[in-house]
Design a protein around this motif. Structure first.
Motif, short mmCIF file in Angstrom:
data_model
loop_
_atom_site.label_atom_id
_atom_site.label_comp_id
_atom_site.label_asym_id
_atom_site.label_seq_id
_atom_site.Cartn_x
_atom_site.Cartn_y
_atom_site.Cartn_z
N LEU A 640 -31.38 -4.01 -80.91
CA LEU A 640 -32.64 -3.32 -80.66
C LEU A 640 -32.61 -2.49 -79.38
O LEU A 640 -33.62 -1.87 -79.03
CB LEU A 640 -33.79 -4.34 -80.59
N VAL A 641 -31.49 -2.49 -78.68
CA VAL A 641 -31.33 -1.67 -77.48
C VAL A 641 -30.69 -0.35 -77.89
O VAL A 641 -29.84 -0.33 -78.79
CB VAL A 641 -30.48 -2.42 -76.43
N PRO A 642 -31.08 0.78 -77.26
CA PRO A 642 -30.53 2.08 -77.69
C PRO A 642 -29.02 2.18 -77.63
O PRO A 642 -28.43 2.96 -78.38
CB PRO A 642 -31.20 3.07 -76.73
N ASP A 643 -28.36 1.43 -76.75
CA ASP A 643 -26.91 1.53 -76.62
C ASP A 643 -26.20 0.76 -77.74
O ASP A 643 -26.81 -0.03 -78.47
CB ASP A 643 -26.46 0.99 -75.26
N ASP A 644 -24.89 0.99 -77.82
CA ASP A 644 -24.07 0.30 -78.82
C ASP A 644 -24.07 -1.20 -78.56
O ASP A 644 -24.06 -1.65 -77.41
CB ASP A 644 -22.64 0.84 -78.77
N GLU A 645 -24.05 -1.99 -79.64
CA GLU A 645 -24.17 -3.44 -79.51
C GLU A 645 -23.02 -4.04 -78.70
O GLU A 645 -23.22 -4.93 -77.87
CB GLU A 645 -24.24 -4.08 -80.90
N ARG A 646 -21.80 -3.58 -78.96
CA ARG A 646 -20.65 -4.12 -78.22
C ARG A 646 -20.75 -3.76 -76.75
O ARG A 646 -20.43 -4.59 -75.88
CB ARG A 646 -19.35 -3.57 -78.81
N TRP A 647 -21.18 -2.54 -76.48
CA TRP A 647 -21.32 -2.13 -75.08
C TRP A 647 -22.37 -2.99 -74.37
O TRP A 647 -22.17 -3.42 -73.24
CB TRP A 647 -21.70 -0.65 -75.02
N VAL A 648 -23.48 -3.24 -75.04
CA VAL A 648 -24.55 -4.04 -74.45
C VAL A 648 -24.05 -5.45 -74.15
O VAL A 648 -24.27 -5.99 -73.05
CB VAL A 648 -25.77 -4.09 -75.40
N SER A 649 -23.37 -6.06 -75.10
CA SER A 649 -22.85 -7.42 -74.90
C SER A 649 -21.80 -7.47 -73.79
O SER A 649 -21.80 -8.40 -72.96
CB SER A 649 -22.25 -7.95 -76.20
N ASP A 650 -20.93 -6.46 -73.75
CA ASP A 650 -19.90 -6.43 -72.70
C ASP A 650 -20.51 -6.28 -71.31
O ASP A 650 -20.10 -6.96 -70.36
CB ASP A 650 -18.92 -5.29 -72.96
N LYS A 651 -21.50 -5.39 -71.17
CA LYS A 651 -22.11 -5.19 -69.85
C LYS A 651 -22.88 -6.43 -69.41
O LYS A 651 -22.87 -6.78 -68.23
CB LYS A 651 -23.06 -3.99 -69.89
N LEU A 739 -38.49 1.74 -74.93
CA LEU A 739 -37.50 1.16 -75.82
C LEU A 739 -38.01 1.03 -77.26
O LEU A 739 -37.20 0.92 -78.19
CB LEU A 739 -37.09 -0.23 -75.33
N ALA A 740 -39.33 1.06 -77.46
CA ALA A 740 -39.90 0.76 -78.78
C ALA A 740 -39.56 1.81 -79.83
O ALA A 740 -39.12 1.45 -80.94
CB ALA A 740 -41.42 0.58 -78.65
N PRO A 741 -39.75 3.12 -79.61
CA PRO A 741 -39.41 4.09 -80.67
C PRO A 741 -37.92 4.07 -80.97
O PRO A 741 -37.10 4.09 -80.06
CB PRO A 741 -39.85 5.44 -80.07
N SER A 742 -37.59 4.04 -82.25
CA SER A 742 -36.19 3.94 -82.62
C SER A 742 -36.01 4.36 -84.06
O SER A 742 -36.91 4.21 -84.90
CB SER A 742 -35.69 2.49 -82.43
N ASN A 743 -34.83 4.90 -84.37
CA ASN A 743 -34.44 5.19 -85.74
C ASN A 743 -33.68 4.05 -86.39
O ASN A 743 -33.29 4.15 -87.55
CB ASN A 743 -33.56 6.45 -85.78
N ASP A 744 -33.43 2.98 -85.64
CA ASP A 744 -32.64 1.86 -86.14
C ASP A 744 -33.52 0.96 -87.00
O ASP A 744 -33.99 -0.09 -86.56
CB ASP A 744 -32.02 1.10 -84.97
N VAL A 745 -33.76 1.37 -88.23
CA VAL A 745 -34.61 0.58 -89.13
C VAL A 745 -33.91 -0.73 -89.51
O VAL A 745 -34.55 -1.78 -89.62
CB VAL A 745 -34.95 1.41 -90.38
N GLU A 746 -32.60 -0.67 -89.71
CA GLU A 746 -31.87 -1.87 -90.12
C GLU A 746 -31.91 -2.95 -89.05
O GLU A 746 -31.99 -4.14 -89.36
CB GLU A 746 -30.42 -1.51 -90.45
#
Length: 797
Positions: A640-651, A739-746
């Motif tokens: 649900l964060v705009p960045d890539d999931e792997r990048w978020v977890s790594d940071k 952070l709320a608006p997003s195209n990530d429907v999945e």
């Protein structure tokens, strides 16, 4: 040796049979207990919402059922072996096992659909014959076992009747899915809603061009829902039938959604990747228009509810429930990729602001969004599309289950009388009874939660109530609807009273929010508490979020200017790093402030010079709770964060590792003082981090370095602590809205199916309806090379 081994083999086999029989009885007892618990918790879930034990009970019930299947296979092989050795002596056991096989097939489909997460797409409502192939195969195999194992014609006829009822139940499930696929009120509703909203938008624009008000004249006392044309039910009645299409009447109106179907676009304003919607409606069909129920109709006609000169609170609740149901129908198009033509228009923004943000308090607005997402989540379950397409199918399904249980009970009695002299028949009779109790509990739970006491059925009744009808309908039908609604309210208030007496009060205004603190995650003593705790969203936080939504406009920018940061001044370059840095600064400020301030009486002069303690405490609560919630998104829900999931977890792991090293160094330093207490040892490394110099900060992880610098910047200013907390509270509120608006429907579909209506998903739904989106990155943010340099050890001066 042969004499010694002979008596050992038989007792061993008998012991194994006794153990397996006890296991079967234990599993059947556990199934019945879980089935009864499911009924109780299912009703409780209607009142308490998502955060109940309903999901856990369903999971345990499915696990126990899967454990029963291999036991049933063993009992079948054991009964066949006994039958071959002793003739008719153990035929009763085989008959009972065959009874269990038939009953298990009815329970299997219900249990399999309990834990499976629905697909939030058009595929969820499509009929697939292959999904029933395994059921057909098992049913044919049971029929073969009945044909080959049962010798008596009377008993075979009895089993054939039971098998036929089970086959009829399978046919009902196939028919239900087929009807749901072809129903315009279920699977086809999203397509019709897309065309209907195109029509409503065009009518609204015409009224504005003619200088009129789209919703009629409005006064200060008007209810904004009285001017909302969003559909609640009956949209399928607008479609022209085949007979009328052939006549080509002059009243026929052709609706199409423009700017769709060509090229590649981006939600919400450019929807070129979506298909055109083409509808033909009869603009002068009074019967179809009277069947269409909108939010405006519900709000106006429920105001004249019996004995309600001033609208009671439960009437307001039912109006909001219908409004949330209309929003659910609009949001379905987002998941099924149908055009949302009203998104971004002045009409949609006006409706969402007037009906949610300015028409009531903040808790009420979030409650409407939660109910909308609950409707959405329930729709993509197994039985709800069937209920929406044809309620009579669901009722027939429940009545046929009662008929099957009645016939099954008679068969169980006859077999018990037939095998009364056999050993262990009482045990098999008890297991059969427990399995029937389990089936009844599951069926009754589905009937009560998915239909009779569901919010969908209440909305359906309200739509029937406001529809115009004849004299008999007004004299008989509407009073019956009023009586049922009163009965439903009585049941719900009785359950609430029972929960209150048992120490579990219910407050619909409460909303849970998960929390994660990266600082606490680095401390051994508080590590487990920081895993993912839950707190109630404070009213101040809701009010702050609503105020931010009102002030946001159509495009939201990153709110770094609130705390005095700019992209060129910080050593971080992604949203994830900004969240980590600002969260660390907020946690350090919280650690420095210590315990929460308490109310004290001050002199008038001191109150004029310094902010009030209540405001300080409120801003501090908002800042810390929203900060830890955003950290929960980074740590637990990175999709649900705009960045890539792997990048978020790594940071996140990099920041946590860096802080753990500092905490370890602090503990080693504190061990030199034997008199120091554990609490001081836990806070010493934070103090060292707060006072860290610039030469040490250069070697730290960029997000940690930025967080410490922000903390020092806030504390070194001349502003008071209350002003610092106010800035942080405003920043975290605006950042969460950003952070709320997003195209990530999945991503939101995954979270919604597994965790329910979370805070970020509620805000995402609001931004989707209102057409709010994030500002696209600027040149400084897109310049990756420059950002990489600044992210290193050479920050821009």
């Amino acid at each position: 040796m042969m004499y010694a081994s002979a008596p050992v083999t038989q007792p061993a086999a008998d012991t194994k049979d006794e153990v397996m029989q006890k296991a079967v009885v234990f599993t059947a007892v556990l199934l019945s207990i879980l089935g009864g618990t499911l009924s109780v918790v299912g009703l409780e879930r209607l009142i308490r919402g998502r955060f109940t034990l309903f999901s856990m009970v369903r999971f345990l019930l499915r696990s126990t059922f899967l454990l029963f299947l291999p036991l049933l296979s063993y009992m079948l092989s054991h009964a066949e072996g006994e039958g071959e050795g002793e003739g008719e002596a153990k035929k009763g056991e085989l008959l009972f096992v065959l009874l269990w096989l038939i009953l298990i097939e009815l329970i299997r489909k219900k249990v399999d659909a309990m834990v499976a997460e629905g697909s939030f797409s058009r595929v969820a409502s499509r009929f697939k014959l292959a999904s029933h192939s395994d059921e057909v195969t098992r049913l044919v195999w049971i029929g073969y076992l009945i044909y080959s194992k049962v010798d008596s014609k009377s008993k075979k006829a009895m089993f054939v009747i039971l098998w036929s009822l089970a086959a009829a139940k399978l046919g009902q499930r196939v028919l239900n899915e087929w009807k749901a696929q072809d129903s315009l009120s279920a699977a086809g509703s999203a397509n019709i809603i897309a065309g209907y909203m195109q029509h409503v938008l065009e009518e609204d624009e015409k009224k504005h061009q003619n200088g009129g008000n789209s919703g009629g004249s409005s006064t200060a006392t008007d209810n904004p829902m009285d001017r909302c044309d969003y559909v609640v039910m009956g949209e399928e009645k607008l479609m022209l039938k085949e007979k009328k299409k052939k006549k080509k009447e002059k009243s026929e109106v052709f609706i199409t959604t423009p700017h769709c179907g060509y090229g590649v676009g981006r939600f919400p304003h450019d929807q070129d990747e979506l298909k055109h919607v083409h509808l033909c409606i009869d603009d002068h069909d009074k019967k179809a228009k009277s069947s269409l129920v909108t939010v405006k109709d519900i709000s106006k006609k429920l105001g004249r509810f019996p004995c309600s000169n001033t609208r009671p609170s439960f009437i307001d609740h039912m109006c909001r429930l219908c409004f949330s149901f209309s929003l659910f129908k609009l949001l379905r198009r987002r998941f099924e990729h149908y055009p949302m033509v009203e998104v971004g228009s002045k009409m949609s923004r006006r409706v969402m602001v007037e009906c949610l943000l300015t028409a009531g308090n903040a808790s009420r607005a979030f409650r409407v969004l939660q109910m909308e997402l609950d409707f959405l989540e329930n729709y993509y379950q197994a039985g709800v599309p069937v209920v929406m397409s044809a309620p009579w199918l669901f009722i027939i399904n429940f009545l046929s289950s009662l008929l099957f249980v009645f016939v099954y009970f008679l068969a169980a009695i006859l077999i018990t009388l037939y095998a009364a002299k056999e050993e262990g028949i009482v045990t098999y009779s008890i297991v059969t009874l427990l399995l029937m109790v389990t089936l009844l509990a599951i069926e009754i739970t589905d009937f009560l939660t998915a239909y009779l006491f569901s919010n969908w059925f209440l909305v359906h009744l309200l739509c029937l109530y406001v529809r115009p009808g004849g004299c008999m309908w007004n004299l008989v039908g509407k009073p019956i609807i009023c009586c049922f609604i009163a009965y439903r309210l009585l049941v719900f208030y009785s359950l609430r009273l029972f929960l209150r007496l048992t120490g579990r009060p219910v407050d619909e205004k409460k909303m849970k929010m998960r929390q994660v603190s990266v600082v606490q995650a680095c401390e051994p003593i508080r590590k487990f508490a920081a895993w993912t705790s839950q707190v109630t969203v404070a009213t101040d936080a809701k009010v702050a979020i609503v105020k931010s939504l009102l002030d946001s406009g159509e495009v939201i920018s990153l709110p770094l200017d609130i705390i005095g940061w700019k992209w060129n001044d910080i050593p971080v370059n992604t949203i994830t790093e900004i969240i980590l840095a600002c969260h660390l600064a907020t946690e350090l400020l919280e650690a420095k402030a210590g315990d929460k301030p308490t109310k004290t009486k001050k002199k008038k002069k001191k109150q004029e010079e310094e902010p009030d303690d209540d405001d300080d405490r409120d801003h501090r609560t908002v800042a810390t709770t929203l900060s830890r919630y955003c950290m929960y998104l980074v740590a637990r829900v990175p999709e649900l964060v705009p960045d890539d999931e792997r990048w978020v977890s790594d940071k996140y792991e990099d920041v946590k590792s860096c802080l753990k090293q500092e905490a370890s160094r602090g503990r080693h330093r504190s061990w030199s003082s034997t008199w120091c207490c554990p609490w001081w040892r836990g806070s010493s490394w934070k103090q060292a981090l707060m006072e860290m110099k610039e030469d040490r900060l250069k070697d730290m992880e960029p997000a940690v370095r930025a967080g410490v610098e922000l903390f020092q910047q806030v504390t070194n200013k001349q502003d008071s602590a209350a002003a610092a907390w106010k800035k942080l509270a405003d920043f975290w509120t605006h950042l969460l809205v950003y952070l709320a608006p997003s195209n990530d429907v999945e991503g939101h579909a995954k979270v919604l199916a597994s965790q329910g209506s979370d805070l970020i998903t509620c805000l995402w739904a609001f931004c989707t309806h209102a057409g709010i989106k994030r500002r696209s990155p600027g040149p400084a943010e897109m310049n990756a090379d420059k950002l990489r340099v600044r992210a290193g050890n050479n920050p821009r001066p």
